[in-house]
Design an enzyme around this catalytic site. Structure first.
Site, PDB file in Angstrom:
ATOM      1  N   LYS A  92       1.177  -0.890   0.306  1.00  0.00           N
ATOM      2  CA  LYS A  92       0.499   0.217  -0.330  1.00  0.00           C
ATOM      3  C   LYS A  92       1.021   1.462  -0.120  1.00  0.00           C
ATOM      4  O   LYS A  92       1.382   1.570   0.964  1.00  0.00           O
ATOM      5  CB  LYS A  92      -0.791   0.118   1.151  1.00  0.00           C
TER       6      LYS A  92
HETATM    7  C1  E4P Z   1      -7.981   0.884   4.828  1.00  0.00           C
HETATM    8  O1  E4P Z   1      -7.471   0.642   3.467  1.00  0.00           O
HETATM    9  C2  E4P Z   1      -7.988   2.124   5.142  1.00  0.00           C
HETATM   10  O2  E4P Z   1      -6.869   2.082   4.960  1.00  0.00           O
HETATM   11  C3  E4P Z   1      -8.840   1.983   6.099  1.00  0.00           C
HETATM   12  O3  E4P Z   1     -10.187   1.694   5.835  1.00  0.00           O
HETATM   13  C4  E4P Z   1      -8.872   3.682   6.640  1.00  0.00           C
HETATM   14  O4  E4P Z   1      -9.564   4.126   7.464  1.00  0.00           O
HETATM   15  P1  E4P Z   1      -9.895   4.981   8.723  1.00  0.00           P
HETATM   16  O5  E4P Z   1     -10.417   6.155   7.915  1.00  0.00           O
HETATM   17  O6  E4P Z   1     -11.456   4.782   9.736  1.00  0.00           O
HETATM   18  O7  E4P Z   1      -8.522   5.552   9.595  1.00  0.00           O
END
Ligand code: E4P
Length: 225
Positions: A92
């Site tokens: 990622k």
């Molecule tokens: C998923 O890939 C994301 O990193 C995650 O859903 C982010 O969530 P948040 O905005 O609640 O931190």
């Protein structure tokens, strides 16, 4: 339409995979930081071992943890090297100008990429054009500042479909059940969901009422007279 588990917790991940509806896992540095403190590589290994019991190449996203471009590329390569024996691995990388170079270099070395932290159509388009396999749109965070998250997902869906773009849309940053429903209806390929929502997603007061009524009616009818 797929559901991923937005968690690094082994119990939560297993509870989802045991029930058959989950088909991938996403983590980020904050999500990892909720787990018991340990070598994070060991923890990721634990997730990979667990996923191996449910399939050979279940997608697992692991995120870099720096904003410095050279260090980001170094970390991404290190993660790809360390877990490269797991075919479901996705690195990622947040969307950004220098980050696009990281995405391209990873793709050139055959590493799968999930471009994360996308809040707008243009960011998703750039991530896809740079070659990201997955583009992660942050539903809750888009809404936090008053923008139309559903509209963003719909526009990206339409553009990817009409432009023949192969990147898959992951919607994350889920805050309510309604976000999940809307994201699916707006055309997300995948919604990555915090596990606390899973039991709620199969519950409905009218379902509980119906099941209870059926059992009571049958019990009364079937009781010895
Ligand atoms: C998923 O890939 C994301 O990193 C995650 O859903 C982010 O969530 P948040 O905005 O609640 O931190």
């Amino acid at each position: 339409m797929k559901i991923f588990v937005d968690s690094a917790n082994l119990v939560e991940i297993e509870e989802a995979f045991k029930r058959g509806f989950a088909s991938g896992v996403t983590t980020n540095p904050s999500i990892l930081s909720k787990e018991e403190r340990t070598d994070f590589r060991q923890h990721i290994r634990g997730i990979i071992r667990l996923l191996g019991r449910y399939g050979a190449d279940i997608p697992l996203s692991v995120e870099v943890f720096t904003t410095e471009p050279h260090e980001m590329l170094r970390q991404a390569r290190e993660l790809a090297e360390e877990f490269g024996d797991y075919p479901g691995l996705n690195i990622k990388v947040p969307i950004g100008w220098d980050e696009l170079r990281v995405i391209r270099e990873l793709k050139q070395s055959g590493v799968r990429v999930n471009c994360t932290c996308c809040m707008a159509f243009n960011q998703a388009a750039m991530a896809a054009l740079a070659g990201a396999d997955y583009v992660s749109l942050f539903y809750g965070r888009i809404r936090d500042i008053g923008y139309d998250a559903r509209g963003v997902v719909e526009s990206v869906r339409r553009a990817f479909r009409e432009g023949g773009v192969a990147s898959q849309i992951i919607v994350g940053s889920i805050r309510h059940i309604h976000d999940i429903n809307e994201a699916m209806m707006a055309g997300a390929d995948i919604v990555t969901v915090p596990p606390k929502f899973f039991p709620q997603m199969v519950s409905h007061p009218k379902t509980a009422e119906a099941v209870e009524q059926f059992i009571n009616d049958f019990r009364n009818w079937n009781a010895p007279r």
